[in-house]
Design an enzyme around this catalytic site. Sequence first.
Site, short mmCIF file in Angstrom:
data_model
loop_
_atom_site.label_atom_id
_atom_site.label_comp_id
_atom_site.label_asym_id
_atom_site.label_seq_id
_atom_site.Cartn_x
_atom_site.Cartn_y
_atom_site.Cartn_z
N GLU A 97 -47.82 2.55 63.65
CA GLU A 97 -48.76 3.84 64.05
C GLU A 97 -48.53 4.61 62.54
O GLU A 97 -47.45 4.43 61.78
CB GLU A 97 -48.25 4.66 65.20
CG GLU A 97 -48.77 5.70 65.49
CD GLU A 97 -50.08 5.82 65.69
OE1 GLU A 97 -51.08 5.36 64.99
OE2 GLU A 97 -50.55 6.54 66.60
N ASP A 98 -49.60 5.62 62.33
CA ASP A 98 -49.28 6.20 61.13
C ASP A 98 -48.25 7.30 61.57
O ASP A 98 -47.54 7.53 60.36
CB ASP A 98 -50.69 6.72 60.78
CG ASP A 98 -51.54 7.59 61.87
OD1 ASP A 98 -50.94 7.44 62.88
OD2 ASP A 98 -52.78 8.02 61.57
N ASP A 101 -46.90 12.50 66.49
CA ASP A 101 -47.20 13.88 66.62
C ASP A 101 -46.64 14.33 68.15
O ASP A 101 -45.38 14.60 68.35
CB ASP A 101 -48.56 14.07 66.32
CG ASP A 101 -49.00 15.66 66.02
OD1 ASP A 101 -47.94 16.43 65.45
OD2 ASP A 101 -49.91 16.28 66.44
N PHE A 150 -49.91 19.62 58.60
CA PHE A 150 -51.14 18.64 58.57
C PHE A 150 -51.12 17.86 57.32
O PHE A 150 -51.30 18.66 56.31
CB PHE A 150 -52.21 19.29 59.15
CG PHE A 150 -53.14 18.35 59.64
CD1 PHE A 150 -53.05 17.88 60.91
CD2 PHE A 150 -54.36 17.88 58.91
CE1 PHE A 150 -53.91 16.79 61.44
CE2 PHE A 150 -55.01 16.75 59.32
CZ PHE A 150 -54.92 16.29 60.67
N ARG A 163 -58.39 9.30 53.67
CA ARG A 163 -57.79 8.21 54.27
C ARG A 163 -57.23 7.27 52.80
O ARG A 163 -56.36 6.71 53.04
CB ARG A 163 -58.39 7.26 55.13
CG ARG A 163 -58.83 7.86 56.48
CD ARG A 163 -59.11 6.65 57.63
NE ARG A 163 -59.87 7.46 58.72
CZ ARG A 163 -59.09 7.76 59.86
NH1 ARG A 163 -57.93 7.49 59.80
NH2 ARG A 163 -59.64 8.30 61.01
P1 IMP Z 1 -50.18 12.25 69.26
O1 IMP Z 1 -50.67 11.60 70.34
O2 IMP Z 1 -50.11 13.70 69.26
O3 IMP Z 1 -48.69 11.64 68.88
O4 IMP Z 1 -51.16 11.77 68.06
C1 IMP Z 1 -50.97 10.88 66.80
C2 IMP Z 1 -52.17 10.90 66.38
O5 IMP Z 1 -52.67 12.07 65.84
C3 IMP Z 1 -51.84 10.05 65.12
O6 IMP Z 1 -52.33 8.62 65.29
C4 IMP Z 1 -52.83 10.54 63.91
O7 IMP Z 1 -54.05 10.11 64.16
C5 IMP Z 1 -53.03 12.03 64.46
N1 IMP Z 1 -52.11 13.00 63.60
C6 IMP Z 1 -51.35 13.43 63.83
N2 IMP Z 1 -50.57 14.33 63.07
C7 IMP Z 1 -51.67 14.04 61.95
C8 IMP Z 1 -51.57 14.84 60.57
O8 IMP Z 1 -50.94 15.56 60.06
N3 IMP Z 1 -52.66 14.43 59.80
C9 IMP Z 1 -53.49 13.39 60.22
N4 IMP Z 1 -53.44 12.78 61.64
C10 IMP Z 1 -52.69 13.36 62.54
MG MG Z 2 -56.35 9.93 63.06
#
Ligand code: IMP
Ligand code: MG
Length: 175
Positions: A97-98, A101, A150, A163
């Site tokens: 995963e990237d 969050d 962010f 990206r």
């Molecule tokens: P989560 O379900 O809130 O953990 O969301 C994770 C996803 O939110 C990641 O796979 C990203 O695509 C997106 N995301 C969360 N923080 C960022 C950020 O700072 N920049 C860009 N995408 C983010």
């Molecule tokens: Mg995203």
Amino acid sequence: MEHKIEVMFPEEQIVAKIKELGAKISEEYAGKEVTLVCILKGASFFTCELAKRITVPVKLEFMQVSSYGNETESSGVVKIIQDLDEPIRGKNVIVCEDIIDSGRTMHYLLDVLRHRGPESVKLCTLLDKPDRRVVDVKIDYNGFVIPDKFIVGYGLDYAQRYRNLPYIGEVILPE
Ligand code: IMP
Ligand code: MG
């Protein structure tokens, strides 16, 4: 109005970190094959670089789930847009995963994958934003811990842009 992007991690630092992760994974999976599940689109750059640094046999799989749309807040609703095209029963899966969050996306997805009978499922993320966590997620391999900012680049987007930046940077919105 146009926003600025301030470099947080230059390309060399990202690649060095991914090499470390690859070495660790190669050591821990010695004698086994790993199936990397790349979470599209954000983890694509990370997964490709990681795959190159793993010395045990690697299979690459792709999956797309919805999390953010064009907003900067997670909705809590996770939808599988594109599923794996191979069964993972008996496989050693590493989800790539990237960024983690709120944790909602991975909490849901890891549960879905575990129900498909793999030998093991681990989570590898390039970035972790722990201050934003809403749901608990165990991260097995992590690149960088970052504050609640962010960020974009190296696969991460802001409304589908940036990206392709080779570095990771913070989005600075105009006052
Ligand atoms: P989560 O379900 O809130 O953990 O969301 C994770 C996803 O939110 C990641 O796979 C990203 O695509 C997106 N995301 C969360 N923080 C960022 C950020 O700072 N920049 C860009 N995408 C983010
Ligand atoms: Mg995203």
